[in-house]
Design an enzyme around this catalytic site. Sequence first.
Site, PDB file in Angstrom:
ATOM      1  N   VAL A   1      14.019   8.122   2.404  1.00  0.00           N
ATOM      2  CA  VAL A   1      14.347   8.430   3.793  1.00  0.00           C
ATOM      3  C   VAL A   1      14.215   7.127   4.589  1.00  0.00           C
ATOM      4  O   VAL A   1      13.192   6.876   5.239  1.00  0.00           O
ATOM      5  CB  VAL A   1      13.430   9.521   4.380  1.00  0.00           C
ATOM      6  CG1 VAL A   1      13.906   9.931   5.767  1.00  0.00           C
ATOM      7  CG2 VAL A   1      13.376  10.740   3.467  1.00  0.00           C
TER       8      VAL A   1
ATOM      9  N   ILE B   1       0.832  -1.207   0.000  1.00  0.00           N
ATOM     10  CA  ILE B   1       0.000   0.000   0.000  1.00  0.00           C
ATOM     11  C   ILE B   1       0.861   1.249   0.000  1.00  0.00           C
ATOM     12  O   ILE B   1       0.550   2.234  -0.678  1.00  0.00           O
ATOM     13  CB  ILE B   1      -0.950  -0.013   1.214  1.00  0.00           C
ATOM     14  CG1 ILE B   1      -1.973  -1.152   1.088  1.00  0.00           C
ATOM     15  CG2 ILE B   1      -1.681   1.327   1.351  1.00  0.00           C
ATOM     16  CD1 ILE B   1      -2.837  -1.350   2.327  1.00  0.00           C
TER      17      ILE B   1
ATOM     18  N   TYR C   1      -2.623  -7.204  16.630  1.00  0.00           N
ATOM     19  CA  TYR C   1      -2.922  -6.402  15.438  1.00  0.00           C
ATOM     20  C   TYR C   1      -4.274  -5.720  15.574  1.00  0.00           C
ATOM     21  O   TYR C   1      -4.402  -4.507  15.371  1.00  0.00           O
ATOM     22  CB  TYR C   1      -2.897  -7.310  14.205  1.00  0.00           C
ATOM     23  CG  TYR C   1      -3.137  -6.595  12.900  1.00  0.00           C
ATOM     24  CD1 TYR C   1      -2.185  -5.747  12.356  1.00  0.00           C
ATOM     25  CD2 TYR C   1      -4.322  -6.797  12.176  1.00  0.00           C
ATOM     26  CE1 TYR C   1      -2.402  -5.108  11.147  1.00  0.00           C
ATOM     27  CE2 TYR C   1      -4.548  -6.164  10.975  1.00  0.00           C
ATOM     28  CZ  TYR C   1      -3.581  -5.316  10.451  1.00  0.00           C
ATOM     29  OH  TYR C   1      -3.801  -4.683   9.243  1.00  0.00           O
TER      30      TYR C   1
END
Length: 257
Positions: free
Chosen positions: A55, A18, A144
């Site tokens: 980054v 994603i 989760y």
Amino acid sequence: MDSVEGARVVVTGGGGGIGAALARGFAARGARVAVNDLDAGKAAAVAAEIGGVAVPGDAAATVADARDALGGRVDVYCANAGVGTGGDPMTDDEAWQQAWDVNVMAHVRACRALLPAWLERGEGRFVATVSAAGLLTMLGAAPYSVTKHGALAFAEWLSLTYRHRGLRVHAICPQGVRTDMLAASGEAGRLMLAPDAIEPEAVAEALFTAMAEDRFLVLPHPEAGRFAQARAADPDRWLDTMNHYQQKLETREGTAR
């Protein structure tokens, strides 16, 4: 922000799945994108592909470096990095802590660094990749599910607290997405998520539609919204239904063994 053209955007966990789809989508719309990922090679590859900057490193500490790489300003921050920790209450504290740090506290720490400038200029956008597990739940994955509920709660709190000061917040809540995380989700993922899984690019498109419509909830699977309404309307019926799936999962797992 009426358009992302020229915006300076940070995407954490942007080396694949994603995150990579979000980075490509923002870049295609004219944004300058800083791609963060723990895997420096993956971050560099996506950044090179889209003309952005890489980054690499821990998502929880990336704001300062990303801001410098983007010329001193961040307009949109996509808190996309996450861990799909499975398990139950017996899962060790280290795994629970990692899920909490990555799925919730990384968002909090990013906002500590971003909010002062956003509130001063009256404009900013925070995008949290939450998962439908944050709206509903995920079988076999207590850390989760619990932390994704926390991520959604934090995004909601940000929106209701700072909306009038120019902050726009979006919570992306897909069900199954064809990524490495889905592949690693085991029998629960195959039962609950795989049949209706979508490509990461569809998730990115759902975000851009929600941004244009100024909507908080981003539902790449619209049925997740209907499930959430059913859950709120009749919690006991919802729990009975999910427990039925839990029993089915236990049967499948027993057969697989």
